[in-house]
Motif scaffolding. Structure first.
Motif, PDB file in Angstrom:
ATOM      1  N   GLU A  59      30.539   4.399  84.162  1.00 59.73           N
ATOM      2  CA  GLU A  59      29.791   3.511  85.272  1.00 59.73           C
ATOM      3  C   GLU A  59      28.916   2.352  84.233  1.00 59.73           C
ATOM      4  O   GLU A  59      28.363   2.897  83.251  1.00 59.73           O
ATOM      5  CB  GLU A  59      28.688   4.228  85.776  1.00 59.73           C
ATOM      6  CG  GLU A  59      27.589   3.285  86.480  1.00 59.73           C
ATOM      7  CD  GLU A  59      26.663   3.940  87.594  1.00 59.73           C
ATOM      8  OE1 GLU A  59      26.539   5.340  87.571  1.00 59.73           O
ATOM      9  OE2 GLU A  59      26.066   3.354  88.363  1.00 59.73           O
ATOM     10  N   ASN A 117      27.840  -1.392  89.648  1.00 60.82           N
ATOM     11  CA  ASN A 117      26.908  -1.503  90.724  1.00 60.82           C
ATOM     12  C   ASN A 117      26.701  -3.080  91.454  1.00 60.82           C
ATOM     13  O   ASN A 117      26.497  -3.876  90.641  1.00 60.82           O
ATOM     14  CB  ASN A 117      25.380  -1.248  90.202  1.00 60.82           C
ATOM     15  CG  ASN A 117      25.247   0.178  89.850  1.00 60.82           C
ATOM     16  OD1 ASN A 117      25.133   1.243  90.832  1.00 60.82           O
ATOM     17  ND2 ASN A 117      25.347   0.558  88.584  1.00 60.82           N
ATOM     18  N   GLU A 149      29.908   0.010  93.419  1.00 62.26           N
ATOM     19  CA  GLU A 149      28.840   1.175  94.148  1.00 62.26           C
ATOM     20  C   GLU A 149      27.686   0.156  94.664  1.00 62.26           C
ATOM     21  O   GLU A 149      27.273  -0.619  94.264  1.00 62.26           O
ATOM     22  CB  GLU A 149      28.240   1.986  92.829  1.00 62.26           C
ATOM     23  CG  GLU A 149      29.169   2.542  92.065  1.00 62.26           C
ATOM     24  CD  GLU A 149      28.428   3.652  91.062  1.00 62.26           C
ATOM     25  OE1 GLU A 149      27.185   3.893  91.037  1.00 62.26           O
ATOM     26  OE2 GLU A 149      29.054   4.286  90.305  1.00 62.26           O
ATOM     27  N   ASP A 179      26.352   4.842  96.459  1.00 58.34           N
ATOM     28  CA  ASP A 179      25.756   5.413  95.512  1.00 58.34           C
ATOM     29  C   ASP A 179      24.317   6.057  95.967  1.00 58.34           C
ATOM     30  O   ASP A 179      23.987   5.840  97.110  1.00 58.34           O
ATOM     31  CB  ASP A 179      25.132   4.272  94.711  1.00 58.34           C
ATOM     32  CG  ASP A 179      24.748   4.411  93.156  1.00 58.34           C
ATOM     33  OD1 ASP A 179      24.672   5.539  93.065  1.00 58.34           O
ATOM     34  OD2 ASP A 179      24.383   3.443  92.432  1.00 58.34           O
ATOM     35  N   LYS A 200      28.659   9.247  95.809  1.00 56.07           N
ATOM     36  CA  LYS A 200      28.022   9.733  94.404  1.00 56.07           C
ATOM     37  C   LYS A 200      26.651  10.516  94.946  1.00 56.07           C
ATOM     38  O   LYS A 200      25.980   9.767  95.486  1.00 56.07           O
ATOM     39  CB  LYS A 200      27.709   8.708  93.589  1.00 56.07           C
ATOM     40  CG  LYS A 200      29.183   7.964  92.932  1.00 56.07           C
ATOM     41  CD  LYS A 200      28.789   6.931  92.202  1.00 56.07           C
ATOM     42  CE  LYS A 200      28.449   7.503  90.728  1.00 56.07           C
ATOM     43  NZ  LYS A 200      28.437   6.430  89.645  1.00 56.07           N
ATOM     44  N   GLU A 236      25.555  12.817  90.307  1.00 58.71           N
ATOM     45  CA  GLU A 236      25.012  12.213  89.337  1.00 58.71           C
ATOM     46  C   GLU A 236      24.022  13.135  88.527  1.00 58.71           C
ATOM     47  O   GLU A 236      23.354  13.837  89.424  1.00 58.71           O
ATOM     48  CB  GLU A 236      24.202  11.090  90.208  1.00 58.71           C
ATOM     49  CG  GLU A 236      25.079   9.995  90.688  1.00 58.71           C
ATOM     50  CD  GLU A 236      24.237   8.603  91.128  1.00 58.71           C
ATOM     51  OE1 GLU A 236      23.815   8.602  92.114  1.00 58.71           O
ATOM     52  OE2 GLU A 236      24.169   7.827  90.581  1.00 58.71           O
TER      53      GLU A 236
HETATM   54 MG    MG Z   1      25.433   3.600  90.360  1.00 62.77          MG
END
Ligand code: MG
Ligand code: C2E
Ligand code: MG
Ligand code: MG
Length: 282
Positions: A59, A117, A149, A179, A200, A236
């Motif tokens: 990420e 992101n 994300e 996310d 996630k 996560e």
């Molecule tokens: Mg993220």
């Protein structure tokens, strides 16, 4: 006396508020110069496949080398960038830097997916699709190795447009991950409405696993649901071996967290990969 005390409390409050306003204004001014002065850098946090026990992705997480304040984390400036509209330029820079890196990895036969992101303003900006299309083309990226994300709350801001964009991205082959899954106010409706490829699980559920039966039940329900809907899944904020074994036992696909590594600068990330990749025996 009570009145006096109250008065001073208000003064303290105003003082703190004023200070934070001034700081935000300062950040806002400094943000203007940051792109031009190349003060941003992407760090990469590895994603581990729990079944294969191998690192399969990263990420990209932005860091700001502020000339006076040192390294700033996104929590200190992304909201301000979003409010002022500067997120458009920053987000474009992030996408480009991530794609450039992905191209380098693919060039060196390093098989990783790249998670990027995307903030709401960026997602709903009408330019996002073209940006992604151009980057994928220019950097000859296998589209399914790029995963955007977005949080569920952000996705739900405009369901009609989001549905349209998700379909276009899916046709292009680029992945879309939800996310911080489980923290938004949205319904499960979007899971059938949008062509999403991945969830996630928010780290608040993972950090609670050892102490909260509710979190354990929620996490196993999310894992079962992702499996039933054929969605890829990352946990996560995995910090302990117990958390990992809990997730492995329920065959959660992937994990990310300080147990493996924090986000690293590119050079350290490469080193991490070399140290943690088994060399094939031939
Ligand atoms: Mg993220
Ligand atoms: P996120 O996308 O949920 O990213 C995960 C955050 O959790 C990262 O914080 C990461 O450093 C942190 N983290 C990872 N593993 C652990 C762990 O085991 N324990 C704990 N306590 N934390 C862990 P970071 O880098 O500060 O980023 C915060 C948020 O800022 C991100 O949350 C993401 O929403 C946003 N962000 C980061 N980079 C970008 C970017 O390039 N563009 C946009 N629009 N937002 C970004
Ligand atoms: Mg996030
Ligand atoms: Mg998250």
């Amino acid at each position: 006396y009570a009145k006096k005390k109250q008065g001073s409390a208000i003064q303290i409050f105003n003082h703190a508020l004023l200070k934070s306003f001034k700081e935000d204004a300062q950040i806002e001014r400094d943000l203007q110069a940051a792109l031009k002065n190349r003060e941003f850098e992407l760090y990469y946090q590895p994603l581990k496949d729990l079944g294969r026990q191998a690192y399969i992705g990263a990420e990209a997480l932005i860091r700001w080398h502020h000339p006076k304040k040192g390294v700033l984390y996104p929590g200190a400036f992304i909201d301000i960038a979003e409010q002022t509209g500067m997120i458009a330029a920053i987000g474009e820079w992030v996408l480009e830097a991530a794609c450039r890196q992905l191209n380098l990895w693919q060039h060196h036969n390093i098989n990783l997916s790249m998670h990027v992101n995307v903030s709401a303003r960026q997602f709903f900006s009408t330019q996002l699709y073209d940006q992604v299309w151009q980057l994928v083309t220019r950097y000859r990226i296998r589209p399914n190795t790029l995963i955007l994300e977005i949080t569920e709350t952000e996705l739900m801001e405009d369901v009609v447009y989001a549905t349209h964009l998700c379909k276009e991205l899916a046709e292009l082959g680029v992945g879309l991950a939800i996310d911080d899954f489980g923290t938004g106010y949205s319904s499960m409706r979007y899971l059938k409405q949008f062509p999403i490829s991945k969830l996630k699980i928010d780290r608040s559920f993972i950090s609670d696993l050892s102490v909260s039966r509710e979190s354990r039940e929620i996490v196993s329900a999310i894992i079962a649901m992702a499996k039933a809907l054929n969605l890829s899944l990352t946990a996560e904020g995995v910090e302990t071996a117990e958390q990992e074994s809990f997730l492995s036992a329920l065959s959660c696909h992937q994990a990310q967290g300080f147990l493996y590594s924090p986000a690293l600068r590119e050079a350290e990330f490469s080193q991490f990969l070399r140290a943690n990749t088994e060399t094939p025996l031939h």
